[in-house]
Design a protein around this motif. Structure first.
Motif, mmCIF file in Angstrom:
data_model
loop_
_atom_site.group_PDB
_atom_site.id
_atom_site.type_symbol
_atom_site.label_atom_id
_atom_site.label_comp_id
_atom_site.label_asym_id
_atom_site.label_seq_id
_atom_site.Cartn_x
_atom_site.Cartn_y
_atom_site.Cartn_z
ATOM 1 N N SER A 60 1.621 9.591 -5.777
ATOM 2 C CA SER A 60 2.144 10.913 -5.460
ATOM 3 C C SER A 60 3.108 11.376 -6.551
ATOM 4 O O SER A 60 3.082 12.540 -6.979
ATOM 5 C CB SER A 60 2.866 10.886 -4.115
ATOM 6 N N ASN A 73 -7.459 12.829 -5.817
ATOM 7 C CA ASN A 73 -6.893 12.299 -4.578
ATOM 8 C C ASN A 73 -7.449 10.899 -4.335
ATOM 9 O O ASN A 73 -8.459 10.722 -3.673
ATOM 10 C CB ASN A 73 -7.231 13.232 -3.402
ATOM 11 N N ARG A 88 0.826 -1.211 0.000
ATOM 12 C CA ARG A 88 0.000 0.000 0.000
ATOM 13 C C ARG A 88 0.857 1.257 0.000
ATOM 14 O O ARG A 88 0.581 2.218 -0.711
ATOM 15 C CB ARG A 88 -0.916 -0.023 1.220
ATOM 16 N N SER A 99 0.859 4.287 -2.822
ATOM 17 C CA SER A 99 0.618 5.688 -2.443
ATOM 18 C C SER A 99 1.752 6.582 -2.929
ATOM 19 O O SER A 99 1.522 7.677 -3.437
ATOM 20 C CB SER A 99 0.474 5.792 -0.919
ATOM 21 N N ARG A 100 2.990 6.103 -2.761
ATOM 22 C CA ARG A 100 4.144 6.867 -3.243
ATOM 23 C C ARG A 100 4.105 6.990 -4.763
ATOM 24 O O ARG A 100 4.412 8.035 -5.338
ATOM 25 C CB ARG A 100 5.429 6.167 -2.814
ATOM 26 N N LYS A 107 -6.894 -0.105 2.334
ATOM 27 C CA LYS A 107 -5.994 -0.483 3.419
ATOM 28 C C LYS A 107 -5.669 -1.966 3.402
ATOM 29 O O LYS A 107 -4.603 -2.378 3.847
ATOM 30 C CB LYS A 107 -6.609 -0.099 4.771
ATOM 31 N N LYS A 120 -7.570 7.149 -2.802
ATOM 32 C CA LYS A 120 -7.178 6.454 -1.584
ATOM 33 C C LYS A 120 -6.951 4.983 -1.907
ATOM 34 O O LYS A 120 -7.820 4.317 -2.455
ATOM 35 C CB LYS A 120 -8.265 6.593 -0.516
ATOM 36 N N VAL A 121 -5.792 4.492 -1.536
ATOM 37 C CA VAL A 121 -5.473 3.086 -1.754
ATOM 38 C C VAL A 121 -6.132 2.266 -0.652
ATOM 39 O O VAL A 121 -6.022 2.604 0.528
ATOM 40 C CB VAL A 121 -3.940 2.859 -1.716
#
Length: 300
Positions: A80, A104, A72, A76-77, A109, A106-107
């Protein structure tokens, strides 16, 4: 495109003061994203292609990365870095795609529940062969791909990037995985048999440079096509657990570990850079892992 990338990384180095390590990660992340876009648009990367990318493409990319065994924090990186690249492209008027840099995502969890064991994986493979297909070669393609994934622990991205010429003539095969690292994996007779039967009906069997797994448009297969087929099997056959291409890899690793396979060997077969990743990935309780270490450790 190369000139654009050089200017972007010069910007990150001189103005953003990014370290060599961060720059390397950004380059790896963009390479991964570009490979995905090539499979989606069937074109080389260019400003025109980057301008066409939309929110749905990015959602598909997140799913693709999750199926490809990415953590995860890595995803996310990755996102970005993609947003940063698009922001720079827009600011410098190279393309106009302001929507993507503002998104934006969201990955999730947690990854979806995988196959509990190899029996469920084998059952899905059998059900796949019984499904109705418009073309006979598609049935053999899906069967060969699923058997390959389950019998080798190969990543879906590694499998669909194979060409016919990559097929081995021996009992072993060299695979190029993440970070362009190579590893050798054994090829069982059942895998050879499934691939041979598929090649008989393969649309481009005479072209060794052609993709091994192709889609309905006779281009390199997209991982989403196999996911759709698995969704159909789940719906038609009443399967309750979530299934995806990555689950065959999970079942492969879990099965080996439960049969007292040593973690180091499983790590090599999966292409993990760290054995800690293998421990988390197999989802086996720590007690079992300790038993494997106690049995195989050289201190005895």
């Amino acid at each position: 495109m190369q000139e654009i990338l050089e200017k972007y990384f010069d910007y990150l180095k001189s103005e953003k003061r990014f370290s060599a390590h961060t720059l390397r990660n950004y380059r790896i992340d963009l390479d991964s994203f570009f490979e995905f876009l090539k499979s989606q648009f069937d074109k080389d990367i260019s400003p025109l292609v980057l301008e066409k990318v939309n929110a749905q493409n990015l959602r598909t990319y997140i799913s693709y990365r999750m199926m490809d065994d990415a953590l995860r924090v890595s995803i996310s990186r990755n996102l970005s870095g993609i947003r940063s690249f698009y922001k720079w492209l827009n600011k410098n008027k190279i393309i106009h795609n302001p929507a993507l840099e503002a998104l934006n995502f969201k990955v999730p969890k947690e990854k979806p529940k995988q196959f509990a064991d190899s029996d469920e994986a084998q059952n899905v493979i059998k059900l796949s062969y019984k499904q109705d297909h418009h073309e006979e070669w598609v049935k053999h393609r899906d069967l060969a791909l699923m058997i390959l994934l389950f019998s080798t622990g190969m990543r879906i991205s590694e499998a669909i990037n194979l060409n016919i010429e990559d097929l081995p003539s021996s009992d072993f095969m060299t695979i190029t995985g993440k970070g362009k690292k190579s590893r050798i994996i054994p090829i069982l007779p059942i895998v050879k048999e499934a691939l041979d039967e598929y090649l008989i009906v393969h649309p481009f069997s005479g072209n060794k440079k052609a993709p091994l797994f192709v889609g309905a448009r006779l281009k390199r297969l997209n991982a989403g096509v196999i996911q759709n087929q698995l969704n159909k099997i789940k719906r038609d056959c009443g399967i309750t657990c979530k299934i995806n291409p990555h689950a065959f890899r999970h079942a492969f690793a879990t099965s080996l570990l439960k049969k007292d396979g040593d973690l180091r060997t499983i790590q090599e077969l999966l292409g993990h850079s760290s054995i800690s990743t293998t421990q988390k990935y197999t989802d086996i309780d720590l007690e079992h892992i300790q038993k494997v270490y106690n049995k195989a450790h050289p201190r005895k």
